[in-house]
Design a protein around this motif. Sequence first.
Motif, mmCIF file in Angstrom:
data_model
loop_
_atom_site.group_PDB
_atom_site.id
_atom_site.type_symbol
_atom_site.label_atom_id
_atom_site.label_comp_id
_atom_site.label_asym_id
_atom_site.label_seq_id
_atom_site.Cartn_x
_atom_site.Cartn_y
_atom_site.Cartn_z
ATOM 1 N N LEU A 56 0.836 -1.197 0.000
ATOM 2 C CA LEU A 56 0.000 0.000 0.000
ATOM 3 C C LEU A 56 0.874 1.251 0.000
ATOM 4 O O LEU A 56 0.642 2.191 -0.773
ATOM 5 C CB LEU A 56 -0.907 0.007 1.229
ATOM 6 N N SER A 57 1.892 1.274 0.860
ATOM 7 C CA SER A 57 2.792 2.416 0.941
ATOM 8 C C SER A 57 3.521 2.649 -0.380
ATOM 9 O O SER A 57 3.638 3.784 -0.852
ATOM 10 C CB SER A 57 3.796 2.202 2.075
ATOM 11 N N ALA A 96 -5.778 1.275 -7.027
ATOM 12 C CA ALA A 96 -4.993 0.242 -6.346
ATOM 13 C C ALA A 96 -4.725 0.636 -4.893
ATOM 14 O O ALA A 96 -4.748 -0.213 -3.995
ATOM 15 C CB ALA A 96 -3.675 0.016 -7.084
ATOM 16 N N VAL A 97 -4.470 1.921 -4.657
ATOM 17 C CA VAL A 97 -4.259 2.410 -3.295
ATOM 18 C C VAL A 97 -5.520 2.196 -2.460
ATOM 19 O O VAL A 97 -5.451 1.722 -1.310
ATOM 20 C CB VAL A 97 -3.870 3.908 -3.310
ATOM 21 N N ILE A 98 -6.680 2.517 -3.030
ATOM 22 C CA ILE A 98 -7.947 2.325 -2.319
ATOM 23 C C ILE A 98 -8.175 0.841 -2.029
ATOM 24 O O ILE A 98 -8.575 0.459 -0.918
ATOM 25 C CB ILE A 98 -9.117 2.892 -3.144
ATOM 26 N N LEU A 99 -7.894 -0.011 -3.023
ATOM 27 C CA LEU A 99 -8.080 -1.453 -2.853
ATOM 28 C C LEU A 99 -7.185 -1.995 -1.750
ATOM 29 O O LEU A 99 -7.651 -2.737 -0.865
ATOM 30 C CB LEU A 99 -7.779 -2.174 -4.169
ATOM 31 N N PHE A 100 -5.904 -1.627 -1.757
ATOM 32 C CA PHE A 100 -4.988 -2.163 -0.754
ATOM 33 C C PHE A 100 -5.225 -1.553 0.620
ATOM 34 O O PHE A 100 -4.926 -2.192 1.635
ATOM 35 C CB PHE A 100 -3.540 -1.987 -1.207
ATOM 36 N N ALA A 101 -5.761 -0.348 0.672
ATOM 37 C CA ALA A 101 -6.153 0.216 1.962
ATOM 38 C C ALA A 101 -7.290 -0.614 2.563
ATOM 39 O O ALA A 101 -7.288 -0.919 3.761
ATOM 40 C CB ALA A 101 -6.573 1.669 1.799
ATOM 41 N N ALA A 102 -8.243 -1.003 1.713
ATOM 42 C CA ALA A 102 -9.365 -1.832 2.175
ATOM 43 C C ALA A 102 -8.892 -3.214 2.591
ATOM 44 O O ALA A 102 -9.279 -3.732 3.655
ATOM 45 C CB ALA A 102 -10.414 -1.946 1.065
ATOM 46 N N LEU A 130 -4.852 1.952 16.001
ATOM 47 C CA LEU A 130 -3.450 1.898 15.590
ATOM 48 C C LEU A 130 -3.330 1.415 14.146
ATOM 49 O O LEU A 130 -2.505 1.927 13.377
ATOM 50 C CB LEU A 130 -2.681 0.967 16.526
ATOM 51 N N GLY A 131 -4.167 0.453 13.770
ATOM 52 C CA GLY A 131 -4.164 -0.036 12.396
ATOM 53 C C GLY A 131 -4.563 1.042 11.405
ATOM 54 O O GLY A 131 -3.957 1.175 10.335
ATOM 55 N N VAL A 132 -5.587 1.817 11.759
ATOM 56 C CA VAL A 132 -6.009 2.932 10.899
ATOM 57 C C VAL A 132 -4.874 3.949 10.770
ATOM 58 O O VAL A 132 -4.614 4.477 9.681
ATOM 59 C CB VAL A 132 -7.277 3.594 11.467
ATOM 60 N N ALA A 133 -4.179 4.205 11.873
ATOM 61 C CA ALA A 133 -3.041 5.137 11.841
ATOM 62 C C ALA A 133 -1.954 4.625 10.905
ATOM 63 O O ALA A 133 -1.335 5.407 10.166
ATOM 64 C CB ALA A 133 -2.486 5.336 13.249
ATOM 65 N N CYS A 134 -1.704 3.310 10.917
ATOM 66 C CA CYS A 134 -0.697 2.725 10.027
ATOM 67 C C CYS A 134 -1.094 2.902 8.566
ATOM 68 O O CYS A 134 -0.245 3.221 7.713
ATOM 69 C CB CYS A 134 -0.517 1.236 10.338
ATOM 70 N N ILE A 135 -2.363 2.693 8.272
ATOM 71 C CA ILE A 135 -2.845 2.848 6.896
ATOM 72 C C ILE A 135 -2.710 4.296 6.441
ATOM 73 O O ILE A 135 -2.253 4.579 5.325
ATOM 74 C CB ILE A 135 -4.302 2.356 6.788
ATOM 75 N N LEU A 136 -3.101 5.231 7.303
ATOM 76 C CA LEU A 136 -3.002 6.648 6.959
ATOM 77 C C LEU A 136 -1.542 7.073 6.789
ATOM 78 O O LEU A 136 -1.218 7.874 5.907
ATOM 79 C CB LEU A 136 -3.685 7.493 8.040
ATOM 80 N N ALA A 137 -0.665 6.525 7.623
ATOM 81 C CA ALA A 137 0.762 6.848 7.515
ATOM 82 C C ALA A 137 1.340 6.305 6.214
ATOM 83 O O ALA A 137 2.179 6.951 5.575
ATOM 84 C CB ALA A 137 1.520 6.277 8.710
ATOM 85 N N PHE A 159 10.648 5.603 11.809
ATOM 86 C CA PHE A 159 11.115 5.129 13.105
ATOM 87 C C PHE A 159 9.940 4.653 13.959
ATOM 88 O O PHE A 159 10.004 3.582 14.595
ATOM 89 C CB PHE A 159 11.861 6.245 13.836
ATOM 90 N N ILE A 160 8.873 5.424 13.967
ATOM 91 C CA ILE A 160 7.710 5.082 14.799
ATOM 92 C C ILE A 160 7.023 3.813 14.302
ATOM 93 O O ILE A 160 6.791 2.874 15.079
ATOM 94 C CB ILE A 160 6.710 6.252 14.833
ATOM 95 N N PHE A 161 6.705 3.772 12.993
ATOM 96 C CA PHE A 161 5.869 2.684 12.490
ATOM 97 C C PHE A 161 6.659 1.431 12.120
ATOM 98 O O PHE A 161 6.215 0.318 12.397
ATOM 99 C CB PHE A 161 5.037 3.176 11.305
ATOM 100 N N PHE A 162 7.832 1.570 11.501
ATOM 101 C CA PHE A 162 8.637 0.404 11.153
ATOM 102 C C PHE A 162 9.388 -0.143 12.361
ATOM 103 O O PHE A 162 9.727 -1.328 12.394
ATOM 104 C CB PHE A 162 9.644 0.750 10.054
#
Length: 309
Positions: A56-57, A96-102, A130-137, A159-162
Amino acid sequence: MTDWIKAARLRTLPLSLSGIIMGAFIAKWRLYGEGGTWDWKILALALLVTLLYQILSNYANDYGDGVKGTDAKRMNEAEARAVASGKITAKQMKNAVILFAALSFIATIALLYVAFIPNYMNEFYIFIGLGVACILAAIGYTVGKKPYGYMGLGDLFVFIFFGLVSVCGSYFLFTKTFSWDILLPGTAVGMMSMAVLNLNNMRDIESDKLSGKNSFALRIGFRNAMIYEMVLLQLPLLLILAFLGINGFMQGQNYYVFIVMILLIPLSKLRRKILSVKEPKELDQYLKQVGIMTFVMAILTAVGLNLFN
């Protein structure tokens, strides 16, 4: 299909798996000592979730840089970006971004259901956030009116997420507890991940200057970014060593737990090679190497702690 696989940038995937492996197998070692149970289903789902986040990223970065024209100025880019090159349209990549976000959100729910339901409802809801935050990040690095990657904040978010979220979060999924010492391996993985991003930004420093992408490397300059890179590659093994020391391995006979320290030699050689680089474009070859080093660091730590469990 080939263009989509290239856009997924598979060489970045080992890096994304490193934090999950580190946190999960530290949890396995600790639960074994405490007589707890460790679930392979949680590991499998956690690995799936982090792979979806990473793809997604990568798709979001391809889309964001493509529509902003950033990639068009990257004459030395080793991997041709799909949107900028016209191989995939911006609309297709956005879909594709929308699909992988879902897909990422659905996989996250499945992971948290297995890990927390029915006995840990509060944790279930916290980790959904936290999962939503990861997706938004994952999306927000290059997408939007104020993408944080263009403001020099990419290193902090990586640093925070990885690092912290990946290692500490996966540890919590298994143990349902937080221990302060887990911050040491979390920081180690986070710094290695920052080292990969910094190399990427050092490589693109001239083109980012033209496109207005103010990465941290661009803000501090190539020379200081190189010093920063050396620090990022120097400290992680020391942090792992500190973690092992805190947990009493210095006094015991289980010296096999220090197998991860064999990376001191290849990491030292890698630092010297990176330090000798004169042209930014020459740094591209080391991105994959640092990512693999991070992955191997996680694997060796996991093996050392769990070899005789």
